[in-house]
Design an enzyme around this catalytic site. Sequence first.
Site, PDB file in Angstrom:
ATOM      1  N   GLU A  75       0.825  -1.190   0.000  1.00 25.74           N
ATOM      2  CA  GLU A  75       0.000   0.000   0.000  1.00 25.74           C
ATOM      3  C   GLU A  75       0.869   1.253   0.000  1.00 25.74           C
ATOM      4  OE1 GLU A  75      -3.605  -2.265   2.325  1.00 25.74           O
ATOM      5  OE2 GLU A  75      -2.252  -0.970   3.448  1.00 25.74           O
ATOM      6  N   HIS A 105      -2.077  -5.078  11.867  1.00 20.11           N
ATOM      7  CA  HIS A 105      -3.112  -6.067  11.563  1.00 20.11           C
ATOM      8  C   HIS A 105      -2.912  -7.346  12.370  1.00 20.11           C
ATOM      9  CE1 HIS A 105      -3.013  -4.084   7.293  1.00 20.11           C
ATOM     10  NE2 HIS A 105      -3.662  -3.339   8.171  1.00 20.11           N
ATOM     11  N   ASN A 127      -5.747  -5.534   4.121  1.00 19.31           N
ATOM     12  CA  ASN A 127      -6.270  -5.006   5.380  1.00 19.31           C
ATOM     13  C   ASN A 127      -7.460  -5.866   5.809  1.00 19.31           C
ATOM     14  OD1 ASN A 127      -5.275  -2.931   3.431  1.00 19.31           O
ATOM     15  ND2 ASN A 127      -5.141  -1.740   5.309  1.00 19.31           N
TER      16      ASN A 127
END
Length: 542
Positions: free
Chosen positions: A396, A481, A519
């Site tokens: 990302e 995460h 995600n």
Amino acid sequence: MTNSHISRRQFVGLAAMQLAATAGLTAISATAATAEATTTAGPTFVPAVVVGTGYGSSVTALRLGEAGISTLMLEMGQLWNQPGPDGKVFCRMINPDRRSTWFRTRTEAPLGTFLWLDVVNRDIESYAGVLDRVHFAEMSVYVGRGVGGGSLVNGGMAVTPLRSYFEQVLPTVDADEMYNRYYPLANSMLGVSTIPRDYFENSDYYQFARVSRAQAANAGLGTAFVPNVYDFGYMAMEESGQAPKSALNAEVIYGNNYGKRSLDRTYLPAALSTGNVTIQTLHRVRTIAQQPDGTYLLTVEQIDTAGNLLATKEIGCRHLFLGAGSLGTTELLLRARDTGALPALSDEIGNGWGPNGNIMTARANHLWNPTGMLQSSIPTMAIDDWNNPTTPVFAEIAPIPSGIETWVSLYLAITKSPERGTFVYDRATDTMGLRWTREQNQVSVAAAKSLLDRINHANGTIYRYDLFGDTRAFADDFCYHPLGGCVLGKATDGYGRVTGARNLYVTDGSLIPGSIGVNPFVTITALAERNIAQVIRQDIAA
């Protein structure tokens, strides 16, 4: 339920939140009778308790409330909707104060230095702030604290994983059902959208992403637009001066004042509007035990925003749903099992933890290729090399909204790693530890390096070594995460029912074994929708 339906209903829930905050209350409800708590000579009793207010918890509370089940949500953080001295609820990343951090005297941002100078973090007053960094021996984990959990502090990147990888990670879950029903439901409820292409291509605030896209293309790599829960119509108004700035004002990891559809704007107001849900803030569950009649007894500590212990309470319930996140849920279950409060719990509890392959890294661009003084804090694009047969990476493109030109391209690389950690409970200290070593992250570092090496080679650029407090190019000691600890189908059955304890459920990211490739919050939301539908049908409505 459509998003427009939520919009019509959520007014009651939002009004309840505002009333509670204005009155200085820690209990949030739409009606005085909410949760139907009963007090006898013993503890307060409610039919259902949900621990936490994150994604899985919010789904669970809404669906229980719709089913007519009086439900109490217990949240250790505070409700974030009252302005501070500057007139804003949340502080900016580049000027943090006590609102930023959970009971620390100094902030702990992921980028610790710039040009090796300690100019990022600030000394602050200890306070019940919105972002926590939980430290273990060789890994730390960022988590949100407040009504809405991680939705308050994440970048809002709402990504549905590649179906083939989902099927590898959760092979016992019906993928057709997830991709045809529950992922669309989750995306609708969360208010997911994709940035308009024209806006992305023309906004000065996304120059940083366009630069990274061009450099990836020079290396033969493709990019993908990433959906988000931020309101891009509002963002355009920010840029045109028609609305107060949030994403365009360096707000994200310490909360967004405007524009982001966090859970306190979607699922939670809808849950409150059922009239069957109450949220108690600044209430931390310490222990859980089962009574002879099969009900559960929780020991709960009530604190104030300075961290002072105000009261210790006992709350009983018939159905207990744990949604305190990978760390919180696992700790509660480990403590219950290893102290003998729930001795029949599975030996699988604590296993299968992973950081979703998170690695942060950055590149130094040439002076003639600036990334822009103006940068939106909301990421909208990723370098997608997940189909690489040897080193799959979904990188990302992250912003550095510092207000100055940095010439830095920053990435959060999500990699595919087989490495897993194990949580353990130390009864002598009443603490949970994590068996995880930095060495276990080397497969993820190698994957990220393989991707970024190709980009550096194609563009004649190098890594930045000055951003993580030392000389590392790859930050492998923290994650955003956390996943696993109570893995679906191992520590629980196929719908989150905890093995060895009737009417006890897990409803958060601890169900996912360590990795999902993107995600995770959309997957957590969709999985919770699937699981609670089955539980209500079979365990509660039956």
